[in-house]
Design an enzyme around this catalytic site. Structure first.
Site, PDB file in Angstrom:
ATOM      1  CG  ASP A 119      -9.246  54.234  -4.398  1.00 37.01           C
ATOM      2  OD1 ASP A 119      -8.070  54.111  -4.010  1.00 37.01           O
ATOM      3  OD2 ASP A 119     -10.219  53.877  -3.725  1.00 37.01           O
ATOM      4  CB  SER A 135      -6.445  55.412  -1.646  1.00 42.61           C
ATOM      5  OG  SER A 135      -7.635  54.719  -1.399  1.00 42.61           O
ATOM      6  NE  ARG A 146      -2.576  50.985  -1.977  1.00 45.10           N
ATOM      7  CZ  ARG A 146      -3.405  51.734  -1.235  1.00 45.10           C
ATOM      8  NH1 ARG A 146      -4.465  52.313  -1.774  1.00 45.10           N
ATOM      9  NH2 ARG A 146      -3.164  51.936   0.031  1.00 45.10           N
ATOM     10  CE  LYS A 188     -11.311  55.968  -1.533  1.00 43.56           C
ATOM     11  NZ  LYS A 188     -11.160  54.644  -0.948  1.00 43.56           N
ATOM     12  CG  HIS A 213     -12.485  59.240   5.058  1.00 44.73           C
ATOM     13  ND1 HIS A 213     -13.218  58.382   4.287  1.00 44.73           N
ATOM     14  CD2 HIS A 213     -11.352  58.573   5.382  1.00 44.73           C
ATOM     15  CE1 HIS A 213     -12.551  57.243   4.136  1.00 44.73           C
ATOM     16  NE2 HIS A 213     -11.419  57.341   4.791  1.00 44.73           N
TER      17      HIS A 213
HETATM   18  N1  URA Z   1      -8.912  53.465   2.965  1.00 40.36           N
HETATM   19  C1  URA Z   1      -8.907  53.817   1.673  1.00 40.36           C
HETATM   20  O1  URA Z   1      -9.916  54.266   1.153  1.00 40.36           O
HETATM   21  N2  URA Z   1      -7.785  53.658   0.975  1.00 40.36           N
HETATM   22  C2  URA Z   1      -6.652  53.171   1.497  1.00 40.36           C
HETATM   23  O2  URA Z   1      -5.670  53.065   0.810  1.00 40.36           O
HETATM   24  C3  URA Z   1      -6.666  52.802   2.850  1.00 40.36           C
HETATM   25  C4  URA Z   1      -7.815  52.975   3.560  1.00 40.36           C
END
Ligand code: URA
Length: 465
Positions: free
Chosen positions: A185, A207, A192, A211, A106
């Site tokens: 999320d 967050s 957010r 995932k 990621h």
């Molecule tokens: N990327 C994400 O998936 N979540 C965040 O909070 C910030 C960047």
């Protein structure tokens, strides 16, 4: 100040009424506790996540809690528990039916970051499975799905059985999310985004990691970008975020590491969707720009290392070998074909459609480029049509920027610094205006920011710069 009784009275929402009937927990108290710097219990975190996803807790209470977390932070335990509560708010992928070790990667997002297109095939070509779910671009950073969709015919919507089959058979798939992954999320991130609570380490870490954990891979490599084009502008905050994410991953039994890499200037030379696929292919042929090649080799080496393929040093050699012998490229072509794309464009990238309008950005004075703000280069590419200003906007796959010169280069007046490409001629002026804003010139060569800052693993932080 307000009378104590009034200040303590929770709003009479259906939620609170229900909570009061079923238990004594109230969202009001959870917010108040965090506002005052307290540590939330597992039960309080579960109550918030499940109540928010179910629609019982309203947005205004969730935003108040997000703001309290923004100011007061969370302990490592709270962050790990929040992450798991979010991950478990929807489907959890079980990849155990796919034989072998599955490794995910990621990136926290950058400009010109096409590394997944290079790294996933390299790793898969060495027998380590990559079952990757990627995202779309938003704001100034691009998304892997949009890049893949620049390949004619390629689909990123793969059914779950087909996704499993593809990863089992060829070792790699890069797709959009299948199933109902981490609904908590989706809801919380959107909130957010409009309540100025994105920039919080526990909220970003939970967050991202929720995932990754729900996506099911055994090993997770994080590429935390640092610099003008990244979320994290300085190395200490990037390390703090990386450390939080590595702790969460290890805490829940996933082998996790993070590299902190530079995003002070765009990565590679091409920004824009088909342009980035073209550059990824060049990199897999051993003809890519040095910065991009080095980052890809390092990411691939670390993924292979997490999957048990040897020391990082040995894995670096393996990654370079898969570029030299063409097996990485062959794997990308195989993946493209499996997902319905035309692999001809991979073997001959001149077959990509070229944007009809282009403009060279020429140096108006002689001097060194002392800075090329990555975020502004990204925003310029969006203005040209390569990204979206808001969710759902269409994308022009051929639009973007080719950088002929980058930070540290000397240019003579009249030299071409970059070429802007677009399918809509009316976008060129705005693209140029923003691109020029990204540039700073000076009389002496600047000191270049490093490409690699640190590596964070369960063994600690190793700083390179
Ligand atoms: N990327 C994400 O998936 N979540 C965040 O909070 C910030 C960047």
């Amino acid at each position: 100040s307000a009378p104590a009784t009034d200040a303590k009275a929770a709003p009479r929402t259906a939620t609170n009424a229900k909570a009061e009937r079923g238990s004594t927990m109230r969202m009001y108290d959870v917010i108040e506790k965090k506002r005052d710097g307290g540590e939330l219990t597992d039960a309080e975190i579960d109550y918030f996540v499940s109540g928010y996803v179910a629609g019982d807790i309203p947005d205004y209470q969730a935003s108040a809690l997000a703001m309290a977390i923004f100011y007061k932070g969370m302990t490592a335990h709270e962050t790990a528990h929040l992450t798991m509560a979010m991950a478990e708010s929807g489907d959890m992928m079980d990849l155990s039916a796919i034989p072998g070790i599955k490794v995910d990667k990621h990136s926290t997002g950058g400009v010109g970051d096409k590394t997944t297109l290079v790294v996933a095939p390299i790793v898969a070509s060495l027998g380590v499975k990559v079952a990757k779910m990627s995202g779309r671009g938003l704001g100034h950073t691009g998304g892997t799905l949009d890049k893949l969709e620049a390949i004619p015919g390629l689909s990123i919507e793969i059914s779950e059985p087909d996704f499993f089959k593809q990863v089992s058979e060829i070792g790699v798939a890069v797709a959009g999310q299948t199933g109902n992954l981490v609904p908590a999320d989706k809801k919380l991130y959107a909130l957010r985004d409009v309540t100025a609570t994105v920039d919080s380490v526990p909220l970003i870490a939970s967050s991202i990691m929720s995932k990754k954990i729900a996506s099911g891979s055994d090993c997770i490599l994080l590429d935390v970008k640092c610099g003008s084009g990244a979320f994290m502008k300085d190395v200490d905050s990037a390390i703090e975020l990386a450390d939080a994410m590595v702790s969460i991953g290890e805490h829940v039994g996933r082998t996790t590491a993070a590299l902190i890499t530079g995003m002070d200037r765009p990565l590679g030379k091409n920004v824009g969707n088909s342009l980035e696929v073209i550059e990824a292919v060049a990199t897999l042929k051993g003809e890519g720009p040095e910065d991009l090649t080095d980052v890809c080799v390092e990411l691939a080496a670390n993924m292979l290392n997490l999957a048990g393929k040897g020391s990082v040093e040995d894995c670096r050699k393996l990654a370079r070998q898969q570029i030299a012998n063409g097996e990485g490229l062959a794997k990308l072509a195989q993946m493209v074909k499996a997902q319905g794309g035309t692999d001809e464009v991979i073997f001959d990238t001149t077959k990509f459609e070229v944007a009809p309008f282009r403009r060279d950005i020429v140096a108006e004075t002689s001097g060194y480029i002392t800075s090329m703000n990555a975020e502004l280069v990204g925003i310029s590419s969006v203005a040209l049509g390569a990204g979206r200003e808001k969710k759902g906007d269409p994308i022009d796959p051929a639009a973007g920027i080719i950088l002929e010169r980058k930070t540290g280069d000397y240019v003579e007046k009249g030299d071409v610094i970059a070429t802007l490409l677009t399918g809509d001629e009316s976008r060129l002026d705005e693209g140029e205006r923003i691109f020029r804003e990204a540039l700073v010139f000076g009389e002496s060569a600047p000191e270049l920011e490093p490409l690699f800052f640190a590596r964070v693993s369960k063994d600690g932080v190793e700083r390179f710069a």
